[in-house]
Design a protein around this motif. Structure first.
Motif, PDB file in Angstrom:
ATOM      1  N   LEU A 183     -13.055 -43.255 -41.925  1.00  0.00           N
ATOM      2  CA  LEU A 183     -12.876 -43.274 -40.473  1.00  0.00           C
ATOM      3  C   LEU A 183     -11.583 -42.588 -40.052  1.00  0.00           C
ATOM      4  O   LEU A 183     -11.547 -41.872 -39.046  1.00  0.00           O
ATOM      5  CB  LEU A 183     -12.876 -44.713 -39.946  1.00  0.00           C
ATOM      6  CG  LEU A 183     -14.211 -45.423 -39.828  1.00  0.00           C
ATOM      7  CD1 LEU A 183     -14.007 -46.793 -39.201  1.00  0.00           C
ATOM      8  CD2 LEU A 183     -15.202 -44.609 -39.014  1.00  0.00           C
ATOM      9  N   VAL A 184     -10.514 -42.814 -40.801  1.00  0.00           N
ATOM     10  CA  VAL A 184      -9.240 -42.170 -40.480  1.00  0.00           C
ATOM     11  C   VAL A 184      -9.409 -40.658 -40.451  1.00  0.00           C
ATOM     12  O   VAL A 184      -8.941 -39.970 -39.527  1.00  0.00           O
ATOM     13  CB  VAL A 184      -8.155 -42.580 -41.506  1.00  0.00           C
ATOM     14  CG1 VAL A 184      -6.889 -41.753 -41.296  1.00  0.00           C
ATOM     15  CG2 VAL A 184      -7.840 -44.068 -41.380  1.00  0.00           C
ATOM     16  N   HIS A 185     -10.105 -40.119 -41.445  1.00  0.00           N
ATOM     17  CA  HIS A 185     -10.330 -38.671 -41.514  1.00  0.00           C
ATOM     18  C   HIS A 185     -11.198 -38.188 -40.351  1.00  0.00           C
ATOM     19  O   HIS A 185     -10.894 -37.191 -39.697  1.00  0.00           O
ATOM     20  CB  HIS A 185     -10.992 -38.317 -42.850  1.00  0.00           C
ATOM     21  CG  HIS A 185     -11.390 -36.880 -42.967  1.00  0.00           C
ATOM     22  ND1 HIS A 185     -12.627 -36.405 -42.562  1.00  0.00           N
ATOM     23  CD2 HIS A 185     -10.711 -35.789 -43.437  1.00  0.00           C
ATOM     24  CE1 HIS A 185     -12.689 -35.102 -42.776  1.00  0.00           C
ATOM     25  NE2 HIS A 185     -11.540 -34.708 -43.307  1.00  0.00           N
ATOM     26  N   ASP A 186     -12.294 -38.904 -40.092  1.00  0.00           N
ATOM     27  CA  ASP A 186     -13.230 -38.463 -39.054  1.00  0.00           C
ATOM     28  C   ASP A 186     -12.605 -38.497 -37.662  1.00  0.00           C
ATOM     29  O   ASP A 186     -12.791 -37.576 -36.859  1.00  0.00           O
ATOM     30  CB  ASP A 186     -14.484 -39.338 -39.066  1.00  0.00           C
ATOM     31  CG  ASP A 186     -15.310 -39.137 -40.324  1.00  0.00           C
ATOM     32  OD1 ASP A 186     -15.266 -38.045 -40.897  1.00  0.00           O
ATOM     33  OD2 ASP A 186     -15.994 -40.096 -40.735  1.00  0.00           O
ATOM     34  N   VAL A 187     -11.880 -39.559 -37.367  1.00  0.00           N
ATOM     35  CA  VAL A 187     -11.254 -39.672 -36.052  1.00  0.00           C
ATOM     36  C   VAL A 187     -10.170 -38.615 -35.879  1.00  0.00           C
ATOM     37  O   VAL A 187     -10.035 -38.009 -34.813  1.00  0.00           O
ATOM     38  CB  VAL A 187     -10.684 -41.090 -35.841  1.00  0.00           C
ATOM     39  CG1 VAL A 187      -9.865 -41.152 -34.548  1.00  0.00           C
ATOM     40  CG2 VAL A 187     -11.806 -42.117 -35.798  1.00  0.00           C
ATOM     41  N   ALA A 188      -9.386 -38.369 -36.930  1.00  0.00           N
ATOM     42  CA  ALA A 188      -8.326 -37.369 -36.854  1.00  0.00           C
ATOM     43  C   ALA A 188      -8.890 -35.982 -36.558  1.00  0.00           C
ATOM     44  O   ALA A 188      -8.239 -35.170 -35.892  1.00  0.00           O
ATOM     45  CB  ALA A 188      -7.534 -37.341 -38.150  1.00  0.00           C
ATOM     46  N   HIS A 189     -10.114 -35.713 -37.027  1.00  0.00           N
ATOM     47  CA  HIS A 189     -10.751 -34.416 -36.799  1.00  0.00           C
ATOM     48  C   HIS A 189     -11.721 -34.456 -35.623  1.00  0.00           C
ATOM     49  O   HIS A 189     -12.497 -33.517 -35.417  1.00  0.00           O
ATOM     50  CB  HIS A 189     -11.479 -33.960 -38.057  1.00  0.00           C
ATOM     51  CG  HIS A 189     -10.541 -33.579 -39.175  1.00  0.00           C
ATOM     52  ND1 HIS A 189      -9.928 -34.505 -39.993  1.00  0.00           N
ATOM     53  CD2 HIS A 189     -10.090 -32.361 -39.586  1.00  0.00           C
ATOM     54  CE1 HIS A 189      -9.158 -33.882 -40.874  1.00  0.00           C
ATOM     55  NE2 HIS A 189      -9.226 -32.591 -40.643  1.00  0.00           N
ATOM     56  N   LEU A 236     -15.914 -50.767 -34.071  1.00  0.00           N
ATOM     57  CA  LEU A 236     -15.635 -50.017 -32.845  1.00  0.00           C
ATOM     58  C   LEU A 236     -14.179 -50.185 -32.423  1.00  0.00           C
ATOM     59  O   LEU A 236     -13.556 -49.244 -31.917  1.00  0.00           O
ATOM     60  CB  LEU A 236     -16.569 -50.469 -31.728  1.00  0.00           C
ATOM     61  CG  LEU A 236     -18.061 -50.181 -31.955  1.00  0.00           C
ATOM     62  CD1 LEU A 236     -18.888 -50.767 -30.824  1.00  0.00           C
ATOM     63  CD2 LEU A 236     -18.323 -48.688 -32.092  1.00  0.00           C
ATOM     64  N   GLY A 237     -13.622 -51.375 -32.632  1.00  0.00           N
ATOM     65  CA  GLY A 237     -12.216 -51.589 -32.317  1.00  0.00           C
ATOM     66  C   GLY A 237     -11.306 -50.743 -33.187  1.00  0.00           C
ATOM     67  O   GLY A 237     -10.312 -50.180 -32.711  1.00  0.00           O
ATOM     68  N   ALA A 238     -11.639 -50.637 -34.479  1.00  0.00           N
ATOM     69  CA  ALA A 238     -10.843 -49.804 -35.384  1.00  0.00           C
ATOM     70  C   ALA A 238     -10.878 -48.341 -34.955  1.00  0.00           C
ATOM     71  O   ALA A 238      -9.851 -47.648 -34.932  1.00  0.00           O
ATOM     72  CB  ALA A 238     -11.345 -49.955 -36.806  1.00  0.00           C
ATOM     73  N   ILE A 239     -12.065 -47.865 -34.586  1.00  0.00           N
ATOM     74  CA  ILE A 239     -12.191 -46.470 -34.138  1.00  0.00           C
ATOM     75  C   ILE A 239     -11.422 -46.257 -32.845  1.00  0.00           C
ATOM     76  O   ILE A 239     -10.770 -45.221 -32.651  1.00  0.00           O
ATOM     77  CB  ILE A 239     -13.677 -46.102 -33.964  1.00  0.00           C
ATOM     78  CG1 ILE A 239     -14.382 -46.135 -35.324  1.00  0.00           C
ATOM     79  CG2 ILE A 239     -13.828 -44.726 -33.324  1.00  0.00           C
ATOM     80  CD1 ILE A 239     -15.889 -45.967 -35.241  1.00  0.00           C
ATOM     81  N   ARG A 240     -11.459 -47.241 -31.972  1.00  0.00           N
ATOM     82  CA  ARG A 240     -10.718 -47.166 -30.705  1.00  0.00           C
ATOM     83  C   ARG A 240      -9.218 -47.028 -30.955  1.00  0.00           C
ATOM     84  O   ARG A 240      -8.543 -46.198 -30.350  1.00  0.00           O
ATOM     85  CB  ARG A 240     -11.013 -48.415 -29.873  1.00  0.00           C
ATOM     86  CG  ARG A 240     -10.171 -48.565 -28.635  1.00  0.00           C
ATOM     87  CD  ARG A 240     -10.584 -47.601 -27.570  1.00  0.00           C
ATOM     88  NE  ARG A 240      -9.839 -47.828 -26.349  1.00  0.00           N
ATOM     89  CZ  ARG A 240      -9.473 -46.863 -25.519  1.00  0.00           C
ATOM     90  NH1 ARG A 240      -9.766 -45.607 -25.778  1.00  0.00           N
ATOM     91  NH2 ARG A 240      -8.807 -47.142 -24.419  1.00  0.00           N
ATOM     92  N   VAL A 241      -8.685 -47.849 -31.854  1.00  0.00           N
ATOM     93  CA  VAL A 241      -7.252 -47.789 -32.165  1.00  0.00           C
ATOM     94  C   VAL A 241      -6.886 -46.453 -32.794  1.00  0.00           C
ATOM     95  O   VAL A 241      -5.896 -45.812 -32.408  1.00  0.00           O
ATOM     96  CB  VAL A 241      -6.863 -48.955 -33.097  1.00  0.00           C
ATOM     97  CG1 VAL A 241      -5.437 -48.771 -33.616  1.00  0.00           C
ATOM     98  CG2 VAL A 241      -6.977 -50.283 -32.366  1.00  0.00           C
ATOM     99  N   LEU A 242      -7.689 -46.004 -33.747  1.00  0.00           N
ATOM    100  CA  LEU A 242      -7.417 -44.725 -34.407  1.00  0.00           C
ATOM    101  C   LEU A 242      -7.502 -43.562 -33.420  1.00  0.00           C
ATOM    102  O   LEU A 242      -6.693 -42.622 -33.469  1.00  0.00           O
ATOM    103  CB  LEU A 242      -8.402 -44.504 -35.553  1.00  0.00           C
ATOM    104  CG  LEU A 242      -8.247 -45.428 -36.763  1.00  0.00           C
ATOM    105  CD1 LEU A 242      -9.417 -45.243 -37.723  1.00  0.00           C
ATOM    106  CD2 LEU A 242      -6.928 -45.169 -37.477  1.00  0.00           C
ATOM    107  N   SER A 243      -8.467 -43.620 -32.509  1.00  0.00           N
ATOM    108  CA  SER A 243      -8.618 -42.544 -31.518  1.00  0.00           C
ATOM    109  C   SER A 243      -7.415 -42.490 -30.592  1.00  0.00           C
ATOM    110  O   SER A 243      -6.931 -41.407 -30.236  1.00  0.00           O
ATOM    111  CB  SER A 243      -9.900 -42.768 -30.699  1.00  0.00           C
ATOM    112  OG  SER A 243     -11.033 -42.729 -31.519  1.00  0.00           O
ATOM    113  N   TYR A 244      -6.923 -43.658 -30.189  1.00  0.00           N
ATOM    114  CA  TYR A 244      -5.748 -43.698 -29.318  1.00  0.00           C
ATOM    115  C   TYR A 244      -4.530 -43.132 -30.034  1.00  0.00           C
ATOM    116  O   TYR A 244      -3.765 -42.349 -29.460  1.00  0.00           O
ATOM    117  CB  TYR A 244      -5.473 -45.129 -28.869  1.00  0.00           C
ATOM    118  CG  TYR A 244      -4.281 -45.249 -27.945  1.00  0.00           C
ATOM    119  CD1 TYR A 244      -4.374 -44.842 -26.615  1.00  0.00           C
ATOM    120  CD2 TYR A 244      -3.066 -45.738 -28.400  1.00  0.00           C
ATOM    121  CE1 TYR A 244      -3.289 -44.935 -25.765  1.00  0.00           C
ATOM    122  CE2 TYR A 244      -1.974 -45.839 -27.552  1.00  0.00           C
ATOM    123  CZ  TYR A 244      -2.091 -45.432 -26.239  1.00  0.00           C
ATOM    124  OH  TYR A 244      -1.002 -45.506 -25.405  1.00  0.00           O
TER     125      TYR A 244
END
Length: 255
Positions: A183-189, A236-244
Motif C-alpha cells: 500500500l505504501v508503494h501504491d499510494v506513493a505512486h 481504507l483508513g490506512a490508505i487515507r492516512v498514506l494519501s494525506y
C-alpha cells in the motif's frame, strides 16, 4: 462547517427544493428565509453557495449561486469489494467508505454470505445504500459520494473491480504477503486501488483462486482475525492516512 445539501442537476437561479432536501433544511436544521448553505451535485461533482428565499409547510424555494468545481473530492480511485453481511453492517461500511475516500463500493455474494436477497430487495437495498453514501458525503464535506454497485456474484464483482483499478488486493488471513508495504508503494505512486473483503466465515479456496485469476494479490493485515466491517475501516483508513502524507509531501516539494 457550513450546511451542505446534495441537489442533483445543479444549476444557478431559483429552484423549488425536493421534499427530502426541504425537510432536512427547514424541519431538521430549522433554517429560515435568508439562511445560507452549500448545494452540491453528487453526480457532476460541482457545488455552489445557496440561500433560502422562501419556506412553506411543504417546500422551500432557494437561490443557487455561481456553479464551481467542488472543493473536496476523493483523490485517486479507491474501490472496495465487500461481501454481503447481516444486519446493518453494510450500511456502516458504506458510511465509513464515504468518509474515508472510497470512490466505489462493489457488493458481492459469496459462498459463505449469510444474506441472500431477491431482485426487488436488492434494488431497494442499493437505493438505500446510495442515500446513505450521499448523507455521509454531506456530513463529511465531500461532493462526490462513492458509487454503490451490485449485487454481483464473487467472480462478477472481481471482474468489475479489475476494470477500474491498477493495484488489486484480496484480503485473506491465511496469506503470507503483508498488505502494508504494498500500500505504501501504491499510494506513493498514486495508483488506483481495489481491496476485496470476504464474508465473516472467510473466503473459500475457490474464491481465493478466482481473485488470483483476476489479478488480485492475496494479502493479510496480520495475525488478528477481524470483523469484516473492522477490516474495511482499517484498510481504507490506512490508505487515507498514506494519501494525506503523500499529498503534503508533494505540496512541500512544489512550494
Amino acid at each position: 462547517m457550513r450546511v451542505r445539501v446534495p441537489l442533483p442537476d445543479l444549476l444557478p437561479g431559483l429552484r423549488a427544493l425536493e421534499a427530502d432536501a426541504s425537510h432536512y433544511l427547514c424541519r431538521v436544521l430549522r433554517l429560515r428565509d435568508g439562511d445560507a448553505f452549500v448545494a452540491f451535485d453528487p453526480d457532476a461533482h460541482v457545488e455552489a453557495n445557496a440561500c433560502i428565499m422562501q419556506t412553506s409547510e411543504t417546500s422551500a424555494v432557494v437561490s443557487i449561486g455561481e456553479i464551481r468545481a467542488a472543493h473536496v473530492v476523493a483523490g485517486a480511485p479507491l474501490s472496495l469489494v465487500y461481501a454481503l453481511a447481516k444486519g446493518n453492517k453494510v450500511d456502516a461500511v458504506v458510511r465509513d467508505a464515504t468518509e474515508l475516500g472510497a470512490t466505489n463500493v462493489i457488493l458481492a455474494r459469496t459462498d459463505r454470505s449469510v444474506i441472500k436477497a431477491d431482485e426487488e430487495r436488492t434494488r431497494n437495498k442499493l437505493a438505500r445504500l446510495r442515500r446513505i453514501a450521499e448523507q455521509a458525503a454531506r456530513q463529511c464535506g465531500r461532493a462526490d459520494p462513492p458509487g454503490v454497485d451490485g449485487v454481483f456474484d464473487w467472480d462478477g464483482a472481481l471482474a468489475h473491480a479489475a476494470t477500474i483499478a491498477e493495484a488489486r488486493y484480496c484480503l485473506d488471513v491465511r496469506a503470507n504477503t503483508e498488505l502494508g508495504p504494498a500500500l505504501v508503494h501504491d499510494v506513493a505512486h498514486m495508483r488506483s486501488i481495489t481491496v476485496a473483503i470476504g464474508p465473516e466465515g472467510g473466503l473459500t479456496d475457490r474464491e481465493v483462486d478466482e481473485a488470483r485469476k483476476h489479478g488480485f494479490v492475496i494479502a493479510s493485515l496480520g495475525r488478528f482475525v477481524l470483523r469484516t466491517e473492522t477490516v474495511a475501516a482499517a484498510v481504507l483508513g490506512a490508505i487515507r492516512v498514506l494519501s494525506y502524507q503523500t499529498s503534503q509531501r508533494f505540496l512541500r516539494i512544489i512550494g
